[in-house]
Design a protein around this motif. Structure first.
Motif, PDB file in Angstrom:
ATOM      1  N   SER A   1      70.500  33.051  -1.004  1.00 32.03           N
ATOM      2  CA  SER A   1      71.114  33.254  -2.255  1.00 32.03           C
ATOM      3  C   SER A   1      72.199  34.588  -2.388  1.00 32.03           C
ATOM      4  O   SER A   1      71.941  35.282  -3.203  1.00 32.03           O
ATOM      5  N   GLY A   2      72.939  34.348  -1.446  1.00 36.05           N
ATOM      6  CA  GLY A   2      74.089  35.466  -1.527  1.00 36.05           C
ATOM      7  C   GLY A   2      73.825  36.701  -0.601  1.00 36.05           C
ATOM      8  O   GLY A   2      74.429  37.895  -0.725  1.00 36.05           O
ATOM      9  N   GLN A   3      72.359  36.734  -0.185  1.00 34.46           N
ATOM     10  CA  GLN A   3      72.040  38.015   0.695  1.00 34.46           C
ATOM     11  C   GLN A   3      71.971  37.541   2.084  1.00 34.46           C
ATOM     12  O   GLN A   3      71.479  36.622   2.524  1.00 34.46           O
ATOM     13  N   THR A   4      72.857  38.334   2.948  1.00 34.46           N
ATOM     14  CA  THR A   4      72.888  38.126   4.341  1.00 34.46           C
ATOM     15  C   THR A   4      71.496  38.853   5.093  1.00 34.46           C
ATOM     16  O   THR A   4      71.378  40.123   5.159  1.00 34.46           O
ATOM     17  N   LEU A   5      71.194  37.812   6.009  1.00 40.15           N
ATOM     18  CA  LEU A   5      70.141  38.357   6.914  1.00 40.15           C
ATOM     19  C   LEU A   5      70.879  38.391   8.491  1.00 40.15           C
ATOM     20  O   LEU A   5      71.337  37.104   8.643  1.00 40.15           O
TER      21      LEU A   5
ATOM     22  N   GLY B   1      57.521  35.271   3.881  1.00 43.62           N
ATOM     23  CA  GLY B   1      56.191  34.272   2.999  1.00 43.62           C
ATOM     24  C   GLY B   1      56.753  34.089   1.615  1.00 43.62           C
ATOM     25  O   GLY B   1      57.837  34.683   1.315  1.00 43.62           O
ATOM     26  N   ILE B   2      56.075  33.541   0.990  1.00 51.43           N
ATOM     27  CA  ILE B   2      56.160  33.223  -0.195  1.00 51.43           C
ATOM     28  C   ILE B   2      55.312  33.878  -1.066  1.00 51.43           C
ATOM     29  O   ILE B   2      53.972  33.920  -1.082  1.00 51.43           O
ATOM     30  N   VAL B   3      55.832  34.716  -2.079  1.00 51.45           N
ATOM     31  CA  VAL B   3      54.830  35.528  -3.045  1.00 51.45           C
ATOM     32  C   VAL B   3      55.201  35.178  -4.556  1.00 51.45           C
ATOM     33  O   VAL B   3      56.443  35.438  -4.903  1.00 51.45           O
ATOM     34  N   GLY B   4      54.449  34.473  -5.067  1.00 46.78           N
ATOM     35  CA  GLY B   4      54.749  33.924  -6.472  1.00 46.78           C
ATOM     36  C   GLY B   4      55.891  33.097  -6.385  1.00 46.78           C
ATOM     37  O   GLY B   4      55.787  32.050  -5.661  1.00 46.78           O
ATOM     38  N   ASP B   5      57.060  33.389  -7.239  1.00 45.57           N
ATOM     39  CA  ASP B   5      58.137  32.579  -7.217  1.00 45.57           C
ATOM     40  C   ASP B   5      59.245  32.779  -6.237  1.00 45.57           C
ATOM     41  O   ASP B   5      60.531  32.671  -6.511  1.00 45.57           O
ATOM     42  N   HIS B   6      58.950  33.875  -5.392  1.00 50.06           N
ATOM     43  CA  HIS B   6      59.953  34.480  -4.600  1.00 50.06           C
ATOM     44  C   HIS B   6      59.868  34.090  -2.843  1.00 50.06           C
ATOM     45  O   HIS B   6      58.253  34.412  -2.585  1.00 50.06           O
ATOM     46  N   PHE B   7      60.712  33.993  -2.312  1.00 49.47           N
ATOM     47  CA  PHE B   7      60.668  33.995  -0.747  1.00 49.47           C
ATOM     48  C   PHE B   7      60.862  35.444  -0.437  1.00 49.47           C
ATOM     49  O   PHE B   7      61.896  36.096  -0.662  1.00 49.47           O
ATOM     50  N   LEU B   8      60.091  36.040   0.574  1.00 54.23           N
ATOM     51  CA  LEU B   8      60.387  37.370   0.948  1.00 54.23           C
ATOM     52  C   LEU B   8      60.293  37.682   2.361  1.00 54.23           C
ATOM     53  O   LEU B   8      59.712  36.894   3.231  1.00 54.23           O
ATOM     54  N   VAL B   9      61.550  38.377   2.783  1.00 56.73           N
ATOM     55  CA  VAL B   9      61.755  38.563   4.269  1.00 56.73           C
ATOM     56  C   VAL B   9      61.474  39.985   4.540  1.00 56.73           C
ATOM     57  O   VAL B   9      61.943  40.958   3.738  1.00 56.73           O
ATOM     58  N   MET B  10      60.730  40.102   5.647  1.00 55.84           N
ATOM     59  CA  MET B  10      60.531  41.688   5.895  1.00 55.84           C
ATOM     60  C   MET B  10      60.801  41.763   7.394  1.00 55.84           C
ATOM     61  O   MET B  10      60.818  41.044   8.190  1.00 55.84           O
ATOM     62  N   ASP B  11      61.181  43.219   7.622  1.00 56.07           N
ATOM     63  CA  ASP B  11      61.146  43.540   9.235  1.00 56.07           C
ATOM     64  C   ASP B  11      60.046  43.673   9.650  1.00 56.07           C
ATOM     65  O   ASP B  11      58.957  43.433   8.956  1.00 56.07           O
ATOM     66  N   ILE B  12      60.035  43.858  10.944  1.00 54.12           N
ATOM     67  CA  ILE B  12      58.815  43.726  11.913  1.00 54.12           C
ATOM     68  C   ILE B  12      57.976  44.854  11.492  1.00 54.12           C
ATOM     69  O   ILE B  12      56.707  44.707  11.869  1.00 54.12           O
ATOM     70  N   ALA B  13      57.979  45.882  10.677  1.00 54.07           N
ATOM     71  CA  ALA B  13      57.202  47.006  10.326  1.00 54.07           C
ATOM     72  C   ALA B  13      56.560  46.573   8.967  1.00 54.07           C
ATOM     73  O   ALA B  13      56.000  47.525   8.243  1.00 54.07           O
ATOM     74  N   ALA B  14      56.866  45.507   8.253  1.00 57.27           N
ATOM     75  CA  ALA B  14      56.621  44.905   7.009  1.00 57.27           C
ATOM     76  C   ALA B  14      57.388  45.534   5.882  1.00 57.27           C
ATOM     77  O   ALA B  14      56.718  45.710   4.652  1.00 57.27           O
ATOM     78  N   ASN B  15      58.313  45.914   6.231  1.00 58.88           N
ATOM     79  CA  ASN B  15      59.390  46.737   4.958  1.00 58.88           C
ATOM     80  C   ASN B  15      59.957  45.329   4.521  1.00 58.88           C
ATOM     81  O   ASN B  15      60.716  44.657   5.238  1.00 58.88           O
ATOM     82  N   ASP B  16      60.008  45.268   3.052  1.00 60.64           N
ATOM     83  CA  ASP B  16      60.747  44.377   2.242  1.00 60.64           C
ATOM     84  C   ASP B  16      62.069  44.462   2.549  1.00 60.64           C
ATOM     85  O   ASP B  16      62.876  45.606   2.136  1.00 60.64           O
ATOM     86  N   LEU B  17      62.931  43.180   3.010  1.00 67.19           N
ATOM     87  CA  LEU B  17      64.382  43.385   2.992  1.00 67.19           C
ATOM     88  C   LEU B  17      65.012  42.312   2.011  1.00 67.19           C
ATOM     89  O   LEU B  17      66.124  42.941   1.527  1.00 67.19           O
ATOM     90  N   ILE B  18      64.650  41.126   1.950  1.00 65.29           N
ATOM     91  CA  ILE B  18      65.380  40.295   1.242  1.00 65.29           C
ATOM     92  C   ILE B  18      64.231  39.683   0.362  1.00 65.29           C
ATOM     93  O   ILE B  18      63.265  39.122   0.843  1.00 65.29           O
ATOM     94  N   THR B  19      64.605  39.286  -1.136  1.00 62.31           N
ATOM     95  CA  THR B  19      63.840  38.406  -1.979  1.00 62.31           C
ATOM     96  C   THR B  19      64.788  37.278  -2.423  1.00 62.31           C
ATOM     97  O   THR B  19      65.875  37.518  -2.691  1.00 62.31           O
ATOM     98  N   ALA B  20      64.429  35.895  -2.238  1.00 54.92           N
ATOM     99  CA  ALA B  20      65.196  34.853  -2.959  1.00 54.92           C
ATOM    100  C   ALA B  20      64.403  33.941  -3.615  1.00 54.92           C
ATOM    101  O   ALA B  20      63.099  33.877  -3.419  1.00 54.92           O
ATOM    102  N   PRO B  21      64.841  33.253  -4.602  1.00 55.47           N
ATOM    103  CA  PRO B  21      64.141  32.544  -5.509  1.00 55.47           C
ATOM    104  C   PRO B  21      63.632  31.287  -4.669  1.00 55.47           C
ATOM    105  O   PRO B  21      64.237  30.818  -3.893  1.00 55.47           O
TER     106      PRO B  21
END
Length: 173
Positions: free
Chosen positions: A104-108, A116-136
């Motif tokens: 969704s316009g965000q580069t990984l 994982g999916i949390v609610g209605d968003h896909f969440l990408v985290m670094d290996i320390a579990a810090n949120d990096l990207i959310t996408a619908p």
């Protein structure tokens, strides 16, 4: 010294030799292809590191894309039973990519991530579990036989499914 100008090989023989050499080295892949769970299992490790622990991968619930430049994106569900409930809510799968991806316009960038999916968003985290990207996330009521994790091509994009929910992505340009 011999003069080979009068004894040149037919162009069809030269072309066949070039095509054979290219196919043997993997350069003939004309389009990205979906990596099945069986193929991904041969590429994935048995366990992955995330947030200070190792988790077993569920190779039977994995998929990926083999891109034309001989690079891969792989995703696999993981066993999160040893993690805290806060991490378990967000961390359902492991994603490894050798190419930059667009969500969704965000580069990984290439790397290894918890997703994982949390609610209605896909969440990408670094290996320390810090949120990096959310996408619908989209819901696909029409998909036949949804699996726990699967990947389908959608034109020049891909759909990474978790059951009937999916996130769309493409190779970043």
């Amino acid at each position: 010294m011999r003069n080979f100008s009068s004894r040149t090989l037919p162009s069809s023989v030269v072309l066949a030799a070039i095509l054979l050499a290219a196919s043997l080295t993997g350069f003939c892949q004309s389009a990205p292809s979906i990596v099945t769970a069986q193929q991904a299992a041969k590429l994935l490790p048995d366990a992955v590191f995330f947030r200070g622990q190792s988790a077993s991968v569920q190779a039977r619930n994995s998929a990926g894309v083999h891109f034309t430049n001989d690079r891969y994106m792989l995703a696999t569900l993981v066993d999160t039973s040893g993690y805290s409930s806060g991490v378990q809510q967000k961390y359902q799968a492991y994603l490894i990519t050798e190419v930059a991806l667009d969500f969704s316009g965000q580069t990984l960038k290439p790397g290894a991530y918890g997703v994982g999916i949390v609610g209605d968003h896909f969440l990408v985290m670094d290996i320390a579990a810090n949120d990096l990207i959310t996408a619908p996330v989209q819901h696909d009521a029409e998909i036949k036989r949804p699996g726990p994790l699967q990947l389908n091509a959608d034109g020049d994009h891909y759909r990474l499914y978790f059951g009937r929910n999916y996130v769309s992505f493409a190779q970043a340009k």
